[in-house]
Design a protein around this motif. Structure first.
Motif, short mmCIF file in Angstrom:
data_model
loop_
_atom_site.label_atom_id
_atom_site.label_comp_id
_atom_site.label_asym_id
_atom_site.label_seq_id
_atom_site.Cartn_x
_atom_site.Cartn_y
_atom_site.Cartn_z
N VAL A 27 32.63 42.66 28.71
CA VAL A 27 33.99 43.21 28.70
C VAL A 27 34.70 42.87 27.39
CG1 VAL A 27 36.21 43.17 29.87
CG2 VAL A 27 34.10 43.10 31.20
N ALA A 28 34.46 41.67 26.90
CA ALA A 28 35.15 41.25 25.67
C ALA A 28 34.75 42.16 24.51
CB ALA A 28 34.80 39.81 25.36
N VAL A 36 32.84 51.34 38.32
CA VAL A 36 31.88 50.35 37.85
C VAL A 36 32.33 48.95 38.23
CG1 VAL A 36 32.95 50.22 35.57
CG2 VAL A 36 30.58 49.56 35.84
N VAL A 37 31.37 48.14 38.60
CA VAL A 37 31.62 46.73 38.90
C VAL A 37 30.60 45.95 38.08
CG1 VAL A 37 31.67 44.98 40.70
CG2 VAL A 37 32.25 47.34 41.25
N GLU A 40 41.14 42.72 33.93
CA GLU A 40 39.70 42.74 33.68
C GLU A 40 39.13 44.08 34.10
OE1 GLU A 40 37.39 40.42 32.30
OE2 GLU A 40 39.35 39.92 31.49
N ARG A 41 39.62 44.55 35.25
CA ARG A 41 39.11 45.79 35.80
C ARG A 41 39.36 46.97 34.87
NH1 ARG A 41 37.38 48.16 40.20
NH2 ARG A 41 38.33 50.12 40.74
N ARG A 42 40.59 46.97 34.30
CA ARG A 42 40.90 48.08 33.39
C ARG A 42 40.08 47.98 32.12
NH1 ARG A 42 42.93 52.27 32.69
NH2 ARG A 42 43.13 51.95 30.46
N LYS A 43 39.84 46.75 31.70
CA LYS A 43 39.02 46.57 30.51
C LYS A 43 37.61 47.09 30.76
CE LYS A 43 41.30 42.46 28.82
NZ LYS A 43 41.08 41.01 28.68
N VAL A 50 52.25 49.05 35.90
CA VAL A 50 52.39 47.65 36.29
C VAL A 50 51.05 47.26 36.88
CG1 VAL A 50 53.59 46.05 37.79
CG2 VAL A 50 54.81 47.98 36.78
N ASP A 51 50.41 46.33 36.24
CA ASP A 51 49.03 46.07 36.61
C ASP A 51 48.95 44.96 37.63
OD1 ASP A 51 46.38 46.65 36.43
OD2 ASP A 51 46.43 46.70 34.23
N GLU A 52 48.86 45.31 38.85
CA GLU A 52 48.80 44.30 39.90
C GLU A 52 47.38 44.08 40.36
OE1 GLU A 52 51.13 42.31 41.60
OE2 GLU A 52 52.22 42.75 39.77
N LYS A 53 46.49 44.80 39.76
CA LYS A 53 45.09 44.74 40.18
C LYS A 53 44.55 43.32 40.12
CE LYS A 53 43.70 48.70 41.44
NZ LYS A 53 43.10 48.85 42.72
#
Lengths: 144, 806
Positions: free
Chosen positions: B332-333, B399-400, B355-358, B568-571
């Motif tokens: 992800v980085a 994707v996970v 992280e999920r959006r990344k 607003v990223d609450e994920k």
């Protein structure tokens, strides 16, 4: 070989659509508008469980029309697998073209010029022969 | 693999049949060049196909025949009768072998050499007698009778032909033809709907309704058969993957095993083709970037051989396909770095992402985690194309990834292309269809927990700690302006696009869920980029299907990733904290409580008469079923109608009396334990206030009687009395009893009229209640009840029931 024509009236002018392109002539009653489309697309209407795109010929040519929609008839044509109902003021008989389509010096006026293949002689006098595909593919007014 | 084999058999047989005539003609005139070409093509194709399978004998035979024939074609050899015979013998052998393959049997050993030798010049006579010892079957008759005595080992008479004939026959059809039939059937359904509407308008017509219903049933059957005809097992697709994986892993010096699950899941033929490319791409990525080399794997304590797993399953009218690898996972980085380097996002934007959006950056155009462009992946065709292709067919991809453990791609695909599940919504008096796959939730603008805010020209809506852009359908379509005051009257459809971008679509009304047949629309309408197709309503009127991704893109630059980061990223929190869904309600004592949403089956409203309190025992009658009542002891029951939550543990049900049902919401899964009340599992915070949550376990643990013990109480009333039918029956029914009219049937309770001469109503009933028409009792021993004494009657019914249960 002479061409058969569906003779009609568009914005008060005599016009003709090649009869071999016309599947049927229907009376358009119920039109479901499609917001966001150019103004000459009036919407959809259903014919035998098929959806037809209703085109107002007069508006597509660029002339205003005053006749109320619910009294008008439409010629059903198929272009590239899509069905269209071409709304006209009046639809008359199918008649023979008595001449080839010819251009007229000076043209018929911009809108007509683009949508017509030329002038043909008929029993009812000189008539403009429409090019249905040019009519249907009228560019959006705001884009033009 | 079986399907591939069946294809091979079918194709070979088809060619055999087609070339049957040619073979005969060639035999008559060996010098006929065009015949020669046809037969050459046949053996050549068979040879080519054999390469895919492990049929060395078949390959050798066809290869030998091909060689001989190409000699003739090149003019180096003159075809003669002997050659013709030899080639025909080989073709017959191919035919017989094909039958064996189809029947799944071993073809008897030996005999091939003679046939091949027969092709050689000069040895023709000798061989044709050996190889053609059996009566030559008429070429081209498919499974004729000739095969049973194959030229070799005449003594070994395995009943090959007999078996081959019982094999199910199949025919090959062009997909176009199937599509045409499918389209025809879809049109028929629409025509039927139109007819149904006309019939409804015309009123009851028994002579027409019957046949029409039959027609509808048949049509539904035909439609499902046709749909099945277009279905293909995923095996077909899976079958080609091991080879691809093998080639790729060899190329990259990795060892990869494949595992398949759910190959029996069926998918629309066209859809299978549509996912082939995206799937190939995912596999490439997984092997190239995901799975490590053997050395690295061993060092990390993994098995040397990487694992690529495919699993498919059907869920309703969707197929879910998961491709998972056990590689190093997605970096992800690095993905984030690349995105910054490519100028897609700023460092600050990235920092604000979950992280999920990344992780979802992988679907951004122009990104690849590969450092060097390898031959396999990283050729500029990225996951963005994969996503676009899957979305185009109405599917979605997610994707996970777990660092060091591998990545999983979740694909969701609709079963067919032409029929989709849609939600119909209304705006400015017109109906529109929204594909169900995008709809996440429907909320009412007027709800307390929905807040609107204006940010410049954009309206934002905050709902459950999430702030998303809000678009009014009327405004999108340019048919209605929305004032600020109007928002609360709208219904918001929360739309989740594939990239996890969410926006709210404000509509006037939400109508229904429907399966719709989608038809293409004229190019001029397409140009608006607002609609994806059209469909016909049951009443025959057309309805437009909204093209949500393109609306989102043009109206908000969503889908291109720009606005997405402003959500607003609450994920983040959601992923860390496990949540559970609860239903909030106000108990009879006016206090707020909650119950786990999963246990709530539905909400019932019953008349006060249907509730029976008697000391420790509390029951309610709903639709003839007696259910244990809880929650009644917290306060006064309402005087007239009472709301009941119907809770179920899967087998048994109880009802819980409440004053008001509030809302369903999501809370922290960890409840704060509360002691004291055994029925309370713990407390949780909802919007800053404490709410006790009922203990589902305790609720059901207290139940003694399993569900089976409950039964419908039946009551017989005198049918011959108008009063009983019109006045009494509704009352008794409302109290929760089933009315028995059949004289022969046993009833728990019978009500009869004391004045009535014939008392046959009472026969076969266990309890009898007698009603009199005079208000006053005739004497002290008169047990009859005045027919308008409502309370008395209900009390008597209750008494009869208690007497039975006691």
């Amino acid at each position: 070989m002479t061409e058969l024509l569906l003779q009609c009236l568009i914005a008060g002018r005599p016009a003709a659509i090649p009869a071999r392109e016309v599947q049927s002539v229907i009376a358009v009653e119920d039109i479901t508008p499609i917001p966001g489309t150019p103004d000459f697309i009036l919407g959809l209407t259903a014919l035998r469980s098929q959806a037809l795109t209703v085109i107002d010929c007069a508006r597509a040519i660029g002339v205003e029309n005053s006749a109320p929609v619910d009294e008008r008839r439409a010629a059903v044509v198929d272009l590239d697998g899509h069905l269209y109902a071409l709304l006209v003021d009046e639809a008359y008989d199918v008649g023979e073209a008595l001449s080839e389509a010819v251009a007229v010096p000076g043209g018929f006026g911009a809108g007509w010029q683009r949508a017509a293949r030329g002038l043909v002689e008929t029993e009812h006098g000189p008539t403009l022969l429409l090019d249905t595909s040019a009519l249907i593919c009228t560019p959006r007014q705001d884009a033009a | 693999m079986d399907d591939l084999l069946a294809d091979f058999v079918a194709e070979t047989r088809e060619m055999l049949e087609a070339s049957g005539g040619e073979i005969v003609a060639w035999e008559a005139d060996p010098s006929d060049r065009t015949r020669l070409d046809t037969i050459f093509r046949f053996v050549h194709t068979v040879k080519g196909n054999c390469g895919f399978f492990d049929f060395p004998r078949l390959e050798r035979l066809s290869h030998a025949a091909e060689d001989a024939l190409s000699e003739c074609r090149a003019g180096r050899r003159e075809p003669d009768g002997a050659l013709v015979s030899a080639v025909l013998a080989i073709i017959d052998r191919i035919n017989a072998m094909t039958d064996s393959i189809e029947a799944g049997e071993e073809f008897p050993e030996g005999g091939d050499e003679e046939l091949i030798a027969a092709l050689q010049t000069g040895e023709a006579i000798e061989v044709s007698s050996a190889a053609m010892s059996a009566p030559a079957p008429t070429p081209g008759t498919g499974t004729g009778t000739g095969e049973e005595d194959s030229p070799d080992e005449a003594g070994d008479d395995t009943p090959v032909a007999a078996k081959a004939q019982t094999v199910q026959r199949s025919i090959r059809l062009p997909v176009d033809l199937l599509d045409e039939v499918m389209k025809g059937v879809s049109d028929m359904v629409l025509a039927r709907n139109d007819l149904a509407r006309r019939l409804r308008e015309a009123g009851d017509q028994p002579t027409i309704d019957g046949p029409f219903d039959r027609l509808s049933t048949i049509l539904a059957d035909v439609r499902s058969s046709i749909t099945r005809m277009r279905m293909q097992r995923l095996e077909q697709l899976f079958g080609s993957l091991p080879r691809l994986v093998r080639d790729l892993s060899n190329e990259l010096g990795k060892q990869v095993m494949v595992d398949f699950e759910g190959g029996e899941v069926e998918l629309d033929r066209e859809m299978v083709e549509m996912v082939r490319d995206p799937l190939t791409h995912i596999i490439r990525n997984a092997i190239d970037h995901g799975i490590e080399g053997p050395g690295e794997r061993l060092k990390n304590g993994k098995r040397e051989i990487g694992m690529l797993r495919f699993s498919a399953r059907q869920a309703g009218n969707q197929i879910s396909l998961v491709v998972s690898d056990d590689g190093r996972g997605i970096d992800v980085a690095r993905l984030a770095e690349k995105a910054v380097a490519a100028g897609i996002y700023s460092q600050a934007e990235i920092a604000a992402m979950s992280e999920r959006r990344k992780l979802h950056l992988i679907f951004e155009p122009g990104l690849s985690t590969a450092d060097s462009v390898s031959a396999v992946s990283g050729r500029g065709v990225g996951m963005d194309v994969v996503r676009a292709n899957i979305e185009r067919v109405g599917g979605s991809i997610d994707v996970v990834s777990k660092p060091g453990e591998g990545a999983q791609f979740h694909l969701k695909l609709p079963l067919t292309l032409s029929i989709i599940a849609a939600l119909t919504v209304g705006s400015n008096g017109q109906r529109y269809a929204v594909p169900r796959s995008y709809v996440e939730e429907i909320v009412f603008g007027a709800s307390d927990n929905v807040e609107f805010a204006a940010a410049g020209d954009r309206t934002l809506v905050t709902f459950r700690d999430r702030r998303v852009p809000c678009l009014a359908l009327g405004e999108i379509l340019g048919i209605g302006e929305v004032d600020e005051s109007d928002w609360e009257e709208k219904t918001l459809v929360l739309i989740r696009l594939a990239g996890d971008e969410v926006f709210a679509l404000a509509v006037d009304k939400v109508f229904d869920h429907e399966d719709v047949v989608v038809k293409p629309i004229a190019p001029a309408v397409m140009e608006t980029r607002l609609y994806a197709g059209t469909t016909l309503l049951d009443d025959g009127r057309p309805m437009m299907l909204l093209d949500l991704p393109s609306i989102a893109t043009s109206r908000m630059q969503l889908g291109e990733g720009r606005l997405a980061s402003h959500l607003v990223d609450e994920k983040d929190d959601e992923q860390v904290r496990e949540t559970m869904r609860i239903m909030l309600f106000v108990g009879l004592d006016g206090r707020r409580r909650a119950v786990r949403l999963e246990t709530v089956r539905r909400i019932d409203t019953v008349a006060r008469e249907a509730i029976d309190l008697d000391g420790q025992r509390a029951q309610a009658v709903i639709e003839g079923e007696i259910l244990t009542l809880l929650g009644h002891d917290t306060g006064e029951l309402p005087a007239e109608r009472c709301r009941l939550l119907r809770l179920s543990d899967g087998d048994r049900e109880v009802v819980y009396a409440v004053r008001e049902v509030l809302d369903a919401t999501e809370v922290d899964r960890d409840l704060v334990p509360a002691s004291g009340d055994p029925l309370i599992e713990g407390v949780t915070l909802v919007e800053g206030s404490l709410v006790p949550v009922l203990d589902g376990h305790a609720l059901f643990a207290g139940l003694a009687a399993p569900r089976e013990a409950r039964r419908t109480w039946s009551c017989r009333i005198p049918r011959e009395s108008d009063w009983a039918r019109t006045i009494l029956e509704p009352l008794v029914e409302a109290a929760g009893y089933r009315i028995v009219s059949d004289e022969a049937e046993e009833a728990d309770i019978a009500i009869e009229l004391a004045e009535s001469a014939h008392a046959k109503t009472a026969a076969g009933a266990r309890e009898v209640i007698r009603l009199r028409s005079a208000p006053d009792a005739a004497g002290a021993d008169d047990t009859t009840i005045y027919r308008y004494d409502r309370d008395g009657l209900l009390a008597a019914l209750k008494q009869a029931r208690i007497g039975r249960t006691a």
